[in-house]
Design a protein around this motif. Structure first.
Motif, PDB file in Angstrom:
ATOM      1  N   UNK A   1       0.715  -1.112  -0.070  1.00 34.43           N
ATOM      2  CA  UNK A   1      -0.179   0.086   0.128  1.00 34.43           C
ATOM      3  C   UNK A   1       1.045   1.156  -0.082  1.00 34.43           C
ATOM      4  N   UNK A   2       2.045   1.362   0.827  1.00 31.50           N
ATOM      5  CA  UNK A   2       2.782   2.448   0.897  1.00 31.50           C
ATOM      6  C   UNK A   2       3.471   2.405  -0.724  1.00 31.50           C
ATOM      7  N   UNK A   3       3.776   1.800  -1.120  1.00 31.55           N
ATOM      8  CA  UNK A   3       4.490   1.562  -2.619  1.00 31.55           C
ATOM      9  C   UNK A   3       3.551   2.318  -3.709  1.00 31.55           C
ATOM     10  N   UNK A   4       2.139   1.596  -3.627  1.00 35.67           N
ATOM     11  CA  UNK A   4       1.316   1.876  -4.548  1.00 35.67           C
ATOM     12  C   UNK A   4       0.866   3.256  -4.126  1.00 35.67           C
ATOM     13  N   UNK A   5       0.590   3.763  -3.358  1.00 35.66           N
ATOM     14  CA  UNK A   5      -0.202   5.042  -2.909  1.00 35.66           C
ATOM     15  C   UNK A   5       0.863   6.199  -3.527  1.00 35.66           C
ATOM     16  N   UNK A   6       2.177   5.974  -2.792  1.00 37.50           N
ATOM     17  CA  UNK A   6       3.199   6.843  -3.069  1.00 37.50           C
ATOM     18  C   UNK A   6       3.507   7.006  -4.703  1.00 37.50           C
TER      19      UNK A   6
END
Length: 422
Positions: free
Chosen positions: A130-135
């Motif tokens: 989620x961190x990687x996708x959202x950023x």
């Protein structure tokens, strides 16, 4: 000196020829809608499954904690990755990790091996993804969408996120869980698998140009520090980040404790609990639909201020009553305010942050917001163990009540005008 072709526009369009990036908005919105629908099902299902395995508030909130703790632990380093590599490829990688985690959960559930440890491990993988996708998605928008269309694109994307994670996802998750745990988790795997091919349709380049061959290599920690300094030295950005940290901690607390509160105190089943969570999404969708009109009538400042009021009511009402209508109404107001804040904050920052720093800045900003969510989740679990669920909600309601003071003092009309004039 190179000049634009005669008659070319600021966005690079020639007369009679539309900017091909215009089609990127529906692609991004579609990808966001499908993946966030799956996220909503998972984020609703994991705490509910944990509550079936244990009656401990601390252990249930620990599962929710794994979904948000990576924002505190790895967000800054992910920001460096986003500024170094192709942002579309990073979105594919994040989606692959989500798919692997949900396949593992499905196999464990159908094979009778679903344990608290499996939920914690899969939640951690989903949290990092989620961190990687959202950023990556946030940093990709300025390259993918013409400047004059970004407010609309942000509104649609935030609306898709909200509907998926807080409305359709929880509602569908409740129905799917009622049909069977394996069925619910398997459906999320299918959604992640179907979303990935749509990214091939994006038009443009989504990687920051590489530094010159003779450029001095900048260490990772120094690059992280650049993003942090950019945020911290600006009074408006700093104030908004600190306030949103409080708001995010409240959201983390609400989302972590509500599954147990709904099951034990409100006596709700999965379907009714899904309706309460869906009220967040209905409010978020309403916020996405009216944000442009609210901005025209009241201005971005008061639109963002509405989030302070909505979040306060969202967390205060469960402290006062177990009535599902009141709790759902508070969730609606919180979801609506959250969308008004997010759309305006994204549009403002995408206007002033250089493209080569968008990944690091977004990661630094979300460290304050999403990084605060696991802290709120952990604290509310401890408070509920010690003083009960209503006391825990009440403490967070008081925390929100103090945020209007710094907001009105530092996020002034003149400060926002100067911010936009850069």
């Amino acid at each position: 000196m190179l000049t634009a072709p005669p008659g070319a526009t600021k966005t690079g369009e020639s007369p009679g020829r539309a900017d091909p990036r215009r089609r990127n908005t529906p692609v991004l919105v579609g990808f966001t809608a499908v993946t966030n629908l799956a996220d909503g099902v998972v984020k609703m299902a994991l705490p509910v499954l944990a509550a079936r395995l244990t009656g401990s508030p601390a252990e249930v909130t620990a599962v929710s904690l794994t979904l948000t703790l990576p924002w505190l632990l790895v967000a800054l380093h992910v920001g460096v990755l986003v500024d170094r590599f192709d942002r579309r490829l990073l979105l594919w990688g994040a989606n692959g990790a989500r798919l692997a985690a949900t396949v593992l959960l499905t196999a464990s559930a159908t094979g009778g091996g679903l344990t608290l440890g499996v939920l914690l491990g899969a939640g951690a993988v989903l949290g990092v993804a989620d961190v990687l996708a959202s950023t990556s998605a946030s940093a990709l928008v300025p390259a993918a969408v013409p400047a004059e269309r970004r407010e609309g694109a942000n509104a649609w994307m935030v609306g898709a996120e909200t509907v998926g994670q807080e409305f359709a996802g929880p509602f569908v998750g409740g129905l799917l869980l009622a049909a069977g745990t394996g069925f619910a988790l398997g459906a999320t795997s299918v959604a992640y698998a179907l979303a990935a091919p749509s990214l091939f349709l994006l038009v443009g380049r989504f990687r920051v140009p590489a530094p010159a061959p003779d450029a001095v290599a900048v260490p990772v920690n120094a690059r992280i520090a650049e993003g942090m300094r950019f945020l911290w030295r600006d009074r408006v950005l700093r104030t908004l980040s600190l306030i949103v940290a409080v708001l995010a901690a409240v959201w983390g607390a609400w989302l972590a404790l509500m599954p147990l509160y709904a099951q034990r105190d409100m006596a709700l089943g999965p379907r009714e609990y899904g309706i309460v969570l869906s009220a967040l999404g209905v409010g978020g969708l309403a916020g996405a639909a009216v944000v442009t009109r609210v901005n025209r009538l009241l201005g971005a400042r008061w639109a963002m201020f509405a989030d302070l009021v909505g979040t306060a009511l969202m967390v205060a009402l469960p402290a006062l009553t177990t009535d599902i209508r009141a709790v759902a109404a508070g969730a609606f107001l919180g979801g609506m305010g959250g969308t008004l804040w997010t759309v305006n904050a994204r549009t403002l920052t995408q206007h002033v942050v250089p493209d080569e720093m968008l990944g690091r800045y977004s990661a630094a900003a979300r460290l304050f917001s999403f990084g605060a969510m696991p802290l709120g989740a952990a604290l509310v679990g401890l408070l509920a163990e010690w003083g009960g669920t209503r006391l825990a909600f009440g403490v967070f309601a008081v925390a929100v009540a103090v945020t209007p003071v710094p907001f009105l003092r530092h996020v002034t009309p003149s400060a926002l005008r100067a911010f936009r004039a850069r």
